[in-house]
Design an enzyme around this catalytic site. Structure first.
Site, PDB file in Angstrom:
ATOM      1  N   HIS A 131      -0.034   2.875  -4.748  1.00  0.00           N
ATOM      2  CA  HIS A 131      -1.090   1.859  -4.737  1.00  0.00           C
ATOM      3  C   HIS A 131      -2.013   2.077  -3.536  1.00  0.00           C
ATOM      4  O   HIS A 131      -3.239   2.017  -3.659  1.00  0.00           O
ATOM      5  CB  HIS A 131      -0.484   0.453  -4.652  1.00  0.00           C
ATOM      6  CG  HIS A 131      -0.088  -0.123  -5.978  1.00  0.00           C
ATOM      7  ND1 HIS A 131      -0.926  -0.156  -7.058  1.00  0.00           N
ATOM      8  CD2 HIS A 131       1.066  -0.728  -6.380  1.00  0.00           C
ATOM      9  CE1 HIS A 131      -0.318  -0.739  -8.087  1.00  0.00           C
ATOM     10  NE2 HIS A 131       0.901  -1.095  -7.699  1.00  0.00           N
ATOM     11  N   HIS A 141       6.047   3.811  -5.670  1.00  0.00           N
ATOM     12  CA  HIS A 141       5.058   3.073  -6.465  1.00  0.00           C
ATOM     13  C   HIS A 141       4.074   2.343  -5.548  1.00  0.00           C
ATOM     14  O   HIS A 141       2.854   2.400  -5.758  1.00  0.00           O
ATOM     15  CB  HIS A 141       5.783   2.083  -7.373  1.00  0.00           C
ATOM     16  CG  HIS A 141       4.886   1.172  -8.155  1.00  0.00           C
ATOM     17  ND1 HIS A 141       4.484   1.439  -9.440  1.00  0.00           N
ATOM     18  CD2 HIS A 141       4.314  -0.017  -7.818  1.00  0.00           C
ATOM     19  CE1 HIS A 141       3.703   0.463  -9.865  1.00  0.00           C
ATOM     20  NE2 HIS A 141       3.589  -0.438  -8.902  1.00  0.00           N
ATOM     21  N   GLU A 142       4.607   1.669  -4.523  1.00  0.00           N
ATOM     22  CA  GLU A 142       3.736   0.926  -3.611  1.00  0.00           C
ATOM     23  C   GLU A 142       2.895   1.869  -2.760  1.00  0.00           C
ATOM     24  O   GLU A 142       1.713   1.600  -2.498  1.00  0.00           O
ATOM     25  CB  GLU A 142       4.574  -0.002  -2.720  1.00  0.00           C
ATOM     26  CG  GLU A 142       5.420  -1.013  -3.470  1.00  0.00           C
ATOM     27  CD  GLU A 142       4.629  -1.845  -4.469  1.00  0.00           C
ATOM     28  OE1 GLU A 142       3.419  -2.069  -4.241  1.00  0.00           O
ATOM     29  OE2 GLU A 142       5.206  -2.266  -5.483  1.00  0.00           O
ATOM     30  N   GLU A 169      -1.440  -0.317 -12.591  1.00  0.00           N
ATOM     31  CA  GLU A 169       0.017  -0.223 -12.546  1.00  0.00           C
ATOM     32  C   GLU A 169       0.505   1.078 -13.182  1.00  0.00           C
ATOM     33  O   GLU A 169       1.419   1.722 -12.671  1.00  0.00           O
ATOM     34  CB  GLU A 169       0.645  -1.424 -13.255  1.00  0.00           C
ATOM     35  CG  GLU A 169       0.524  -2.721 -12.504  1.00  0.00           C
ATOM     36  CD  GLU A 169       1.125  -2.651 -11.122  1.00  0.00           C
ATOM     37  OE1 GLU A 169       2.254  -2.116 -10.975  1.00  0.00           O
ATOM     38  OE2 GLU A 169       0.465  -3.104 -10.173  1.00  0.00           O
TER      39      GLU A 169
END
Length: 284
Positions: free
Chosen positions: A147, A143-144, A223
């Protein structure tokens, strides 16, 4: 206390640099601040300039805010394993290996920051590493990494800079209208320097609240995109499992702009993150 000091120091530095530019350099260049064009240019310099300086300092501030340890070159076996897993995710996402930092906190959380894809930082809490399975940790890391790969730090900086610009611009416009209302036919009177300063500050606060709603709306969309990116890297089931695990964690203890980059944020009227249930439903 360190977080408050760093926040204030950064903002004071930004105000000092752009204050010098507005009061000394702009007149030398023949740029006047008394017209709408000059006013907008000054607001643009403060709004965009402040956001991009914060972006450039984001890694430095993050490291000192959470007192984390960068482990890319660590000799510890557990750290080396974590670095290898992040390197694999970064390779699959098509970005350079970011700096990897672990910070001590019971909060099950992680965040990514940095001025570019080539100069990024991914940080995870010790609470996350201790309370999640390897599969769930990989999902959070993915997930990071997403980003970073999506350029979310730069995107949010641009949006915040635009909002800051218009907040300051309209605050000064409205203050000018109020000031003119209190002047007589000869142009005398008005609010005065200190009252004008207070009015501008109050209006910037009010307009800033409205601007934050827009910025946080973009943050919530970001997100969902990062969750989707993680699902592509490690599978939707792993990302759903990680989000389910987050339901039982304590509230995020990240502060300031880093809240928006955590795996989970503080919810409410000005939420930077969708609810965990909404994110899970979107993945399903």
């Amino acid at each position: 206390m360190n977080r408050i000091f760093l926040f204030l120091a950064t903002n004071l530095a930004v105000m000092f640099v752009f204050g010098i530019f507005a009061s000394i350099v702009m007149p030398l260049l023949g740029i006047q601040s008394d017209g709408l064009g000059g006013l907008f240019l000054i607001c643009l310099l403060f709004g965009m300039g402040g956001s991009f300086i914060s972006l450039q300092l984001s890694k430095w501030l993050a490291k000192r805010s959470v007192n984390g340890q960068v482990i890319n070159d660590s000799n510890e076996r557990q750290a080396q394993d974590l670095v290898r897993r992040v390197q694999k995710l970064a390779d699959n996402a098509g970005i350079p290996m970011p700096e990897l930092m672990v910070y001590h906190s019971q909060d099950v959380n992680a965040f990514a920051t940095g001025p570019s894809k080539n100069n990024a930082l991914v940080a995870v809490s010790s609470g996350l590493l201790n309370k999640m399975s390897d599969q769930e940790v990989d999902a959070v890391l993915a997930h990071e990494i997403s980003h970073v790969a999506n350029g979310d730090m730069v995107t949010l900086t641009l949006i915040q800079g635009v909002m800051n610009t218009f907040v300051m611009f309209f605050a000064h416009i409205v203050t000018g209208i109020i000031d003119n209302f209190f002047r007589n036919s000869q142009g005398e009177g008005g609010l005065g320097f200190f009252v004008r300063f207070i009015v501008v500050s109050v209006l910037q606060t009010i307009f800033g609240i409205g601007a934050s709603i827009i910025v946080n709306w973009f943050s919530r969309k970001r997100e969902y995109a990062a969750d989707k990116g993680a699902a592509n890297l490690v599978g939707a089931a792993s990302m759903i499992a990680a989000l389910e695990r987050l339901k039982g964690g304590v509230e995020s203890d990240l502060e300031g702009e880093m809240v928006a980059f955590g795996i989970k944020g503080k919810l409410g009227l000005f939420a930077t993150h969708p609810s965990l249930d909404d994110r899970i439903q979107a993945l399903r």
